[in-house]
Design an enzyme around this catalytic site. Structure first.
Site, PDB file in Angstrom:
ATOM      1  N   GLY B 241       0.784  -0.870  -0.118  1.00 50.09           N
ATOM      2  CA  GLY B 241      -0.091  -0.359  -0.158  1.00 50.09           C
ATOM      3  C   GLY B 241       0.519   1.113  -0.332  1.00 50.09           C
ATOM      4  N   TYR B 361      -1.846   8.653   6.432  1.00 51.24           N
ATOM      5  CA  TYR B 361      -2.940   7.322   6.399  1.00 51.24           C
ATOM      6  C   TYR B 361      -2.055   6.305   5.432  1.00 51.24           C
ATOM      7  CZ  TYR B 361      -4.147   8.594   1.362  1.00 51.24           C
ATOM      8  OH  TYR B 361      -4.317   9.002   0.319  1.00 51.24           O
ATOM      9  N   GLU B 362      -2.512   5.251   5.756  1.00 52.84           N
ATOM     10  CA  GLU B 362      -1.179   3.638   5.435  1.00 52.84           C
ATOM     11  C   GLU B 362       0.019   4.247   6.611  1.00 52.84           C
ATOM     12  OE1 GLU B 362      -1.510   2.078   1.718  1.00 52.84           O
ATOM     13  OE2 GLU B 362      -3.727   2.942   1.381  1.00 52.84           O
ATOM     14  N   GLY B 363       0.006   4.689   7.754  1.00 48.08           N
ATOM     15  CA  GLY B 363       1.475   4.805   8.142  1.00 48.08           C
ATOM     16  C   GLY B 363       1.398   5.835   8.007  1.00 48.08           C
TER      17      GLY B 363
END
Lengths: 249, 379
Positions: B241, B361-363
């Protein structure tokens, strides 16, 4: 029924054209090549007709006269949806040469409908389609802005001053198409790009035909003269300048 | 070493660019109204972008990760609400099922996800567990034939438009993160409800909701992998991702840079073009270098993945760096535009708002630095 779409490989329309120092050639380094926009519309319309024809149109072929370096453009046409592609292995010297090469290459193929863009965006000659129909000894309809299929007939709208005329030409014929024949060019899908790897791209030898025109040199347009602003109240100065400096009154 | 793209990769980039051009007409309006881009997503699906990396066996495009980076970058130059829908579907949901799902799961879900018939969502974050993914409170109690799911997930992209949920939930709390599982959950399963549409700062037309699970019965066969595989699954999927989000941040930066470059060649101040003022020309130079660096990191991460080499460290670097420079580049693009940059018509303020999310987002960028530092300190 089989459709042929003739395509040209042209510089991207946003390319800044640079000429060589001796004005005898265009500097083609770093040019991005695309399918001539009118040909891309023609291809899109041909595919739409095929998809709506319930199998009556079996095949859409694209043909190009050009060197091997033009093959990415042909593979894009295959990715957009053409069934196969044929390249005549020769530099496209002029409209007569290109039309003659295409006519020679397809003489045994019996295409029912041949699409050509009204012009190509590199030299804008607007001559190839009509010449091709002469070579093939079949009718051509120019300025076509609409193409529909009605049973086994092809019905076209041809733009004329103030309106259009509806023509039902006898098959086969050459349709020389302009903007309006479809909404927008089709973007190749991921599946189309994947399928293009496996579609046939045939290369045929050029015939011995020679070009009819000889290239002399390029000449860029005169640079725009500087604009001189004159106050709206100062009509006398305007008249004086037009008379004595521009010498047009 | 070869820095050349293949003919096919160039064709895909151009296809994405042509598609993105069409988004310009209504992107500002959709952003303002926070309107979901239904028609554009339909076209995105028809063009095959929604499942472009999925194996053709399941109806996908079978394209490599480099092509995927190029496509996400081009679309994000114009509208990241669209590219995030595509990124979540491709790199989290489809890749997760394709890589770790069993044959029946792949056959049941992948074809519809690949052609955009159904859209996927990835449900990891919770009200009290965002980047700290080990603290899952959503539970999935093992009842034999089924799991009984309860809990709430937050900030879920594609929550409403999507119908295939990948849900991370705790089955064995005593085992901590080794007790976590991942399930494929159909949205229409009884007991699932959605919170209101989140009124976000940027990427406003992507659809983000919280999702509540109340005694939701998830068939046992919908668990992916062995019992307790969920945390590892989430970490692996997020590695992929990150490449998508890095490419998105890269595109946002690129879109802002291209607009700033154009503007600085048209607008005059103090009798000369903005581009002829060294202070602004140097800004453009800095933006260009940062974008080039981010692109190289993204493409390296993609290349490593395509060549079956470990890519977790590089995808973390790409994501952190691209997101951070996207914030810097978009801020400078607004600065170059002056007052015009602060109004919607010139797009750069929106790109700046979108850039912010890529750092979160996504880390978050900080989580990426944890990943990077732990990796380099390990040896």
């Amino acid at each position: 029924m089989k459709i042929l779409v003739c395509v040209s490989n042209v510089p991207d329309t946003t390319t800044k054209i640079k000429l060589s120092g001796d004005m005898h050639s265009v500097d083609l380094a770093n040019v991005q090549w695309i399918i001539n926009p009118w040909d891309e519309l023609a291809l899109t319309r041909a595919l739409e007709l095929k998809e709506a024809s319930e199998g009556k149109i079996e095949k859409v072929t694209v043909m190009l006269v050009g060197a091997k370096s033009a093959e990415p453009t042909m593979r894009k046409a295959l990715a957009i949806g053409a069934d196969d592609a044929v390249r005549v292995d020769a530099e496209p010297l002029d409209a007569y040469f290109v039309a003659g090469q295409i006519a020679g290459a397809i003489k045994d193929e019996n295409y029912d409908l041949v699409f050509c863009g009204i012009e190509s965006s590199d030299y804008n000659g607007s001559a190839m389609g009509s010449m091709l129909s002469e070579f093939m000894n079949i009718p051509s309809v120019s300025s076509v802005s609409k193409v529909e299929m009605d049973d086994d007939q092809i019905v076209v709208n041809r733009e004329i001053a103030g309106g259009f005329e509806v023509v039902v030409p006898e098959l086969p014929f050459v349709a020389i198409v302009q903007k309006g024949i479809t909404k927008e060019p089709r973007i190749p899908s991921m599946r189309g790009i994947m399928m293009a790897r496996k579609k046939p791209l045939k290369v045929v030898e050029a015939s011995g035909l020679e070009a009819l025109t000889e290239f002399v040199k390029y000449e860029p347009p005169q640079p725009k003269a500087a604009c001189k602003m004159i106050d709206a109240d100062n009509v006398a100065e305007l008249v004086d300048l037009l008379h004595n400096e521009a010498k047009i009154i | 070493m070869n820095f050349e793209f293949t003919e096919e990769q160039i064709m895909i980039r151009q296809a994405a660019r042509d598609f993105a051009k069409k988004l310009e007409a209504d992107v500002i309006e959709r952003d303002t109204k926070a309107e979901f881009p239904t028609q554009h997503v339909k076209e995105l699906s028809e063009l095959g972008f929604m499942g472009m990396t999925v194996d053709p066996e399941y109806g996908g495009g079978g394209m490599d990760t480099i092509s995927y980076v190029l496509a996400i970058e081009e679309i994000s130059k114009v509208d990241s609400s669209i590219s995030v829908i595509m990124s979540v579907n491709n790199s989290l949901v489809c890749w997760g099922i394709e890589k770790f799902g069993n044959a029946a799961q792949k056959e049941k879900y992948l074809p519809d996800l690949a052609n955009g018939e159904r859209i996927g969502a990835f449900l990891l974050s919770e009200p009290e567990a965002g980047s700290d993914a080990t603290s899952q409170r959503t539970t999935a109690e093992d009842k034999g034939d089924y799991y009984l799911m309860n809990g709430t997930k937050n900030w879920i992209t594609n929550a409403n438009c999507g119908s295939v949920y990948l849900v991370i939930a705790q089955t064995h709390p005593e085992k901590k993160h080794h007790g976590i599982n991942v399930f494929i959950v159909d949205k229409d399963t009884p007991g699932i409800s959605l919170g209101p549409h989140e009124d976000k700062m940027g990427m406003r037309s992507s659809d983000t909701h919280s999702v509540m699970f109340t005694d939701v019965k998830v068939p046992a066969e919908n668990r992916i992998g062995e019992d307790g595989f969920g945390f590892k699954f989430a970490m692996k999927v997020l590695e992929v991702g990150r490449i998508g989000i890095a490419a998105q941040a890269l595109g946002i930066a690129g879109g802002a840079y291209e607009r700033a470059l154009q503007y600085s060649k048209e607008r005059k101040a103090f009798g000369k073009l903005l581009a002829d003022h060294q202070a602004l020309a140097f800004k453009l130079a800095d933006m260009y270098v940062k974008i080039e660096n981010a692109r190289n990191l993204c493409l390296k991460a993609a290349w490593l993945k395509d060549n079956d080499k470990p890519f977790g460290l590089t995808s973390a670097m790409a994501k952190q760096y691209a997101a951070d420079i996207a914030m810097e580049v978009t801020t400078e693009a607004v600065q170059i535009h002056g007052g015009y940059g602060y109004v919607k018509e010139y797009h750069v303020e929106r790109l700046m708002r979108e850039a912010k999310l890529t750092q979160i987002y996504e880390g978050t960028s900080e989580v990426q630095k944890i990943v990077i530092s732990r990796t380099i300190l390990k040896d």
